[in-house]
Design a protein around this motif. Sequence first.
Motif, PDB file in Angstrom:
ATOM      1  N   LYS A 137       1.884   6.741  -6.757  1.00 22.54           N
ATOM      2  CA  LYS A 137       0.884   7.752  -7.116  1.00 22.54           C
ATOM      3  C   LYS A 137       1.432   9.158  -6.891  1.00 22.54           C
ATOM      4  N   SER A 138       2.163   9.362  -5.788  1.00 15.98           N
ATOM      5  CA  SER A 138       2.718  10.689  -5.522  1.00 15.98           C
ATOM      6  C   SER A 138       3.795  11.058  -6.547  1.00 15.98           C
ATOM      7  N   ASP A 194       0.928   4.088  -2.904  1.00  9.48           N
ATOM      8  CA  ASP A 194       0.740   5.502  -2.564  1.00  9.48           C
ATOM      9  C   ASP A 194       1.936   6.327  -3.021  1.00  9.48           C
ATOM     10  N   GLN A 247       0.830  -1.210   0.000  1.00  7.12           N
ATOM     11  CA  GLN A 247       0.000   0.000   0.000  1.00  7.12           C
ATOM     12  C   GLN A 247       0.862   1.257   0.000  1.00  7.12           C
ATOM     13  N   GLU A 248       1.934   1.264   0.802  1.00  8.17           N
ATOM     14  CA  GLU A 248       2.835   2.407   0.801  1.00  8.17           C
ATOM     15  C   GLU A 248       3.488   2.578  -0.565  1.00  8.17           C
TER      16      GLU A 248
END
Length: 87
Positions: A65-66, A62, A58-59
């Motif tokens: 995505k950033s 994320d 998940q990290e």
Amino acid sequence: MKIKLDETYSIEGDCHNWILSKKVRDRDIQVNFFTTLENLLVSFIELKCRTSNVKSIQELLDYQKSVVTGLNKAMQPLQFKLVRGNS
């Protein structure tokens, strides 16, 4: 030509290649050469993700995505938009 991608990396180019450069101290080091801008951007995203300190899937998602969001901001003047493959 020089397009800043983040604090460390930028895009440069010559008549044959797109070049990913990394700022080391006060100079730019050419990291890799690409025939297409798309290949350079995909490689940059992968590089940033592989060298991150994330601890879970998940990290990682994320963080990816950033990175893509940051690239879209950097590429906005070129009207070039990246889309995550799993979106």
